[in-house]
Motif scaffolding. Structure first.
Motif, mmCIF file in Angstrom:
data_model
loop_
_atom_site.group_PDB
_atom_site.id
_atom_site.type_symbol
_atom_site.label_atom_id
_atom_site.label_comp_id
_atom_site.label_asym_id
_atom_site.label_seq_id
_atom_site.Cartn_x
_atom_site.Cartn_y
_atom_site.Cartn_z
ATOM 1 N N ASP A 203 -14.619 8.587 -6.947
ATOM 2 C CA ASP A 203 -15.388 7.324 -7.513
ATOM 3 C C ASP A 203 -14.482 6.085 -7.553
ATOM 4 O OD1 ASP A 203 -17.952 8.561 -8.024
ATOM 5 O OD2 ASP A 203 -17.010 9.493 -9.549
ATOM 6 N N LEU A 204 -13.138 6.384 -7.713
ATOM 7 C CA LEU A 204 -12.166 5.327 -7.858
ATOM 8 C C LEU A 204 -10.838 5.707 -7.590
ATOM 9 C CD1 LEU A 204 -11.696 2.641 -9.622
ATOM 10 C CD2 LEU A 204 -11.150 4.015 -11.748
ATOM 11 N N GLU A 205 -10.237 4.589 -6.932
ATOM 12 C CA GLU A 205 -8.955 4.914 -6.233
ATOM 13 C C GLU A 205 -8.153 3.851 -6.574
ATOM 14 O OE1 GLU A 205 -6.927 5.797 -1.993
ATOM 15 O OE2 GLU A 205 -9.183 5.763 -2.014
ATOM 16 N N PHE A 206 -6.582 4.030 -7.070
ATOM 17 C CA PHE A 206 -5.801 2.698 -7.204
ATOM 18 C C PHE A 206 -5.102 2.590 -6.092
ATOM 19 C CE2 PHE A 206 -7.047 4.059 -11.691
ATOM 20 C CZ PHE A 206 -7.563 2.973 -12.267
ATOM 21 N N VAL A 207 -4.671 1.418 -5.698
ATOM 22 C CA VAL A 207 -3.781 1.207 -4.668
ATOM 23 C C VAL A 207 -2.847 -0.121 -5.085
ATOM 24 C CG1 VAL A 207 -5.127 1.842 -2.875
ATOM 25 C CG2 VAL A 207 -5.538 -0.451 -3.569
ATOM 26 N N TRP A 208 -1.658 0.077 -4.590
ATOM 27 C CA TRP A 208 -0.773 -1.124 -4.952
ATOM 28 C C TRP A 208 -1.267 -2.593 -4.202
ATOM 29 C CZ3 TRP A 208 2.188 -1.313 -8.995
ATOM 30 C CH2 TRP A 208 2.477 -0.037 -9.333
ATOM 31 N N LYS A 209 -1.215 -3.813 -4.673
ATOM 32 C CA LYS A 209 -1.695 -4.794 -3.982
ATOM 33 C C LYS A 209 -0.637 -5.047 -2.851
ATOM 34 C CE LYS A 209 -2.523 -9.693 -4.768
ATOM 35 N NZ LYS A 209 -2.511 -10.779 -5.828
ATOM 36 N N ASP A 210 -1.042 -5.598 -1.921
ATOM 37 C CA ASP A 210 -0.281 -5.873 -0.613
ATOM 38 C C ASP A 210 0.721 -7.155 -0.910
ATOM 39 O OD1 ASP A 210 -1.427 -3.959 0.763
ATOM 40 O OD2 ASP A 210 -3.162 -5.370 1.788
ATOM 41 N N GLY A 211 1.797 -7.029 -0.298
ATOM 42 C CA GLY A 211 2.915 -7.911 -0.607
ATOM 43 C C GLY A 211 4.046 -7.846 -1.511
ATOM 44 N N ASP A 212 3.692 -8.021 -2.578
ATOM 45 C CA ASP A 212 4.708 -7.909 -3.742
ATOM 46 C C ASP A 212 4.091 -7.131 -4.934
ATOM 47 O OD1 ASP A 212 7.159 -8.000 -4.808
ATOM 48 O OD2 ASP A 212 7.516 -10.094 -5.134
ATOM 49 N N PRO A 213 3.906 -6.002 -5.140
ATOM 50 C CA PRO A 213 2.960 -5.585 -6.094
ATOM 51 C C PRO A 213 4.004 -5.637 -7.635
ATOM 52 C CG PRO A 213 4.006 -3.769 -4.859
ATOM 53 C CD PRO A 213 4.292 -4.858 -3.910
ATOM 54 N N VAL A 214 5.112 -5.555 -7.503
ATOM 55 C CA VAL A 214 5.902 -5.599 -8.713
ATOM 56 C C VAL A 214 6.893 -6.577 -8.815
ATOM 57 C CG1 VAL A 214 7.413 -4.355 -10.189
ATOM 58 C CG2 VAL A 214 5.739 -3.019 -9.110
ATOM 59 N N GLN A 215 6.724 -7.603 -9.658
ATOM 60 C CA GLN A 215 7.662 -8.869 -9.822
ATOM 61 C C GLN A 215 8.418 -8.619 -11.022
ATOM 62 O OE1 GLN A 215 4.132 -10.812 -9.767
ATOM 63 N NE2 GLN A 215 4.010 -10.815 -7.701
ATOM 64 N N VAL A 216 9.704 -8.993 -11.066
ATOM 65 C CA VAL A 216 10.630 -8.852 -12.425
ATOM 66 C C VAL A 216 11.169 -10.031 -12.861
ATOM 67 C CG1 VAL A 216 12.708 -7.990 -13.312
ATOM 68 C CG2 VAL A 216 11.232 -6.524 -11.624
ATOM 69 N N VAL A 217 10.814 -10.652 -13.950
ATOM 70 C CA VAL A 217 11.524 -11.741 -14.321
ATOM 71 C C VAL A 217 13.106 -12.223 -13.949
ATOM 72 C CG1 VAL A 217 12.249 -11.196 -16.586
ATOM 73 C CG2 VAL A 217 11.567 -13.712 -16.330
ATOM 74 N N LYS A 218 13.416 -13.182 -13.560
ATOM 75 C CA LYS A 218 14.831 -13.775 -13.203
ATOM 76 C C LYS A 218 15.378 -13.679 -14.509
ATOM 77 C CE LYS A 218 13.440 -16.557 -9.048
ATOM 78 N NZ LYS A 218 13.574 -17.937 -8.677
ATOM 79 N N ASN A 219 16.808 -13.325 -14.315
ATOM 80 C CA ASN A 219 17.885 -13.295 -15.004
ATOM 81 C C ASN A 219 17.520 -12.035 -16.229
ATOM 82 O OD1 ASN A 219 19.337 -15.305 -13.941
ATOM 83 N ND2 ASN A 219 17.873 -16.735 -14.852
ATOM 84 N N LEU A 220 17.026 -11.082 -15.755
ATOM 85 C CA LEU A 220 16.764 -9.951 -16.798
ATOM 86 C C LEU A 220 17.965 -9.367 -17.442
ATOM 87 C CD1 LEU A 220 14.533 -8.266 -18.001
ATOM 88 C CD2 LEU A 220 14.748 -6.580 -16.044
#
Length: 462
Positions: A203-220
């Motif tokens: 009934d439900l399937e999770f997928v990562w978004k194409d391109g850049d699925p995870v972004q991290v703030v700069k200067n972490l």
């Protein structure tokens, strides 16, 4: 009957100008009327669209959307994250805190609407209960909360083609099981797992978004770690109630070694070196050597207990345990060395006293013999004594003399014995040997320790 023409009050050219002026005013009024009739309040249209697609009896949020192209397959939900900050990574509790913007995107054909020629790009909602929502939960979550200052940090965008975007800002405390065998030369992988709670993969399937699925703030910036990289993957789980869709992102953290070098390793080295100072003190300076040994031992024990207090009790040996254990052994060995020196010193004093007593006895015995000889001479007593002279023809006697000369030749001493012979007492020799042995063994331990654990760290990284 004759008709008399009445002269006009306006000249011919003035009448034409007035007519044109009236036509221009009339056309302007007509255009203004048309503009007023053609102007549309699109905010009012948005309300009408929302009432149309979400009105009572028109949309049921309990029913999941259909699959791709209106099929009866599983609904596809695209997920992406924006990591805003990572607050703490706790070694004791084995957890980390993260603040992120979480987004989900899916298509619900029941929410399609007319965009009025592109005038309405999307509709915005703040109440997630009005539309169907995926039942996603964070599998390794310990604590979490939403942000409601100044307003709830959440929105839902409905696009004309029926696609829905859900975005929310949340703070989470997540479990992070750690392997501390290489602590503090280790790397840790902390995961963020997201799964469906009730809907199965049918009934439900999770997928990562194409391109850049995870972004991290700069200067972490993290206090004791550096985020080296992150990896996205799926982690579907099967239970006795079915298979559930799951996504995960692995965050690879490298521990900053400079902090531990300054706070742990260098102080331990200094304590070990300070314990060696007792080797250079006089063996009779008992209070100074005992105070130095006991103080360094207690300081090293306190340092070790402080290190263990900041770590969880684990069943295996950590790299820091090897270091502190060996340093504690060296400090304790320096204290035992003084005990051995003190015992050897007392033994040397006892031996010296025994030599003095023996020498005194020999002198007394020699004096008594001389006195007896004097008495015998006075009594004119003669003794027949054989001369201790070797006859020239006695071959057996010559051979025995040669053998005795061969066995009586002095042995050649090596350089160590020659050097140690400069120190007459055993206690002094123990101190001198310790001055060389302890630093050499500690240097050898450092060579083995750093080569072993740095090599293992490289192997783990590869």
């Amino acid at each position: 009957m004759t008709t008399v023409a009445t002269p006009s009050l306006w000249p011919p050219h003035s009448q034409t100008t007035a007519t044109l002026l009236l036509l221009m005013i009339f056309s302007s009024l007509v255009q203004i009327s048309w503009c007023n009739q053609g102007k549309v309040n699109f905010r009012e249209k948005e309300k009408q669209v929302l009432d149309q697609i979400l009105g009572p009896g028109r949309y049921d949020a309990r029913i999941r959307p259909s699959g791709i192209n209106g099929t009866d397959g599983a609904a596809k939900v695209q997920v992406n994250l924006f990591v805003r900050s990572i607050a703490t990574i706790s070694d004791i509790k084995m957890e980390y805190s993260v603040q992120l913007t979480f987004r989900e995107q899916w298509t619900d054909e029941r929410l399609k609407f007319n965009n009025f020629g592109g005038k309405i790009k999307y509709l915005t909602l703040t109440d997630a209960a009005r539309v169907w929502m995926p039942d996603l939960f964070f599998a390794n979550e310990k604590e979490g909360h939403f942000h409601n200052i100044i307003m709830p940090n959440v929105y839902i965008r409905i696009h004309p083609d029926g696609s829905v975007l859900y975005s929310i800002r949340i703070s989470l405390t997540l479990a992070c099981p750690m392997n501390l065998k290489l602590y503090p030369l280790d790397r840790q992988i902390c995961s963020l797992r997201m799964a469906s709670y009730g809907w199965t993969t049918d009934d439900l399937e999770f997928v990562w978004k194409d391109g850049d699925p995870v972004q991290v703030v700069k200067n972490l910036h993290l206090p004791r770690f550096t985020l080296e990289k992150f990896l996205t993957d799926s982690c579907n789980s099967k239970t006795n109630t079915g298979e559930y869709s799951c996504l995960k992102v692995d965050l690879l953290f490298k521990r900053e070694f400079s902090y531990y070098l300054i706070q742990i390793y260098i102080p331990c080295c200094m304590l070990v070196i300070v314990s060696w100072v007792s080797f250079w003190l006089d063996q009779n300076a008992i209070p100074a050597r005992v105070s130095l040994g006991v103080t360094t031992l207690l300081t090293m024990a306190t340092q070790t207990s402080g290190i263990n207090a900041s770590l969880p009790p684990v069943s295996y040996t950590k790299a820091i345990d090897v270091w502190t254990g060996v340093c504690l052994t060296f400090v304790f060995g320096a204290l035992l060395e003084f005990a051995l020196v003190n015992y050897a010193s007392r033994s040397d004093m006892h031996r010296e006293n025994m030599k003095k007593q023996r020498r005194q006895c020999e002198l007394e015995h020699a004096a008594s013999l001389e006195a007896a000889a004097d008495l015998l001479e006075d009594g004119a007593t003669t003794f027949a004594m054989k001369p201790l002279v070797r006859h020239p023809g006695d071959a057996l006697t010559l051979e025995k003399v040669r053998q005795c000369e061969i066995h009586m030749q002095p042995k050649r001493d090596n350089c160590c014995r020659t050097w140690l012979s400069k120190f007459p007492t055993r206690s002094k020799r123990i101190d001198v040997i310790s001055r060389i042995t302890f630093p050499l063994v500690f240097a050898l331990f450092n060579l083995v320790y750093w080569s072993t654990y740095l090599f293992r760290e490289e192997a783990e990284e590869n």
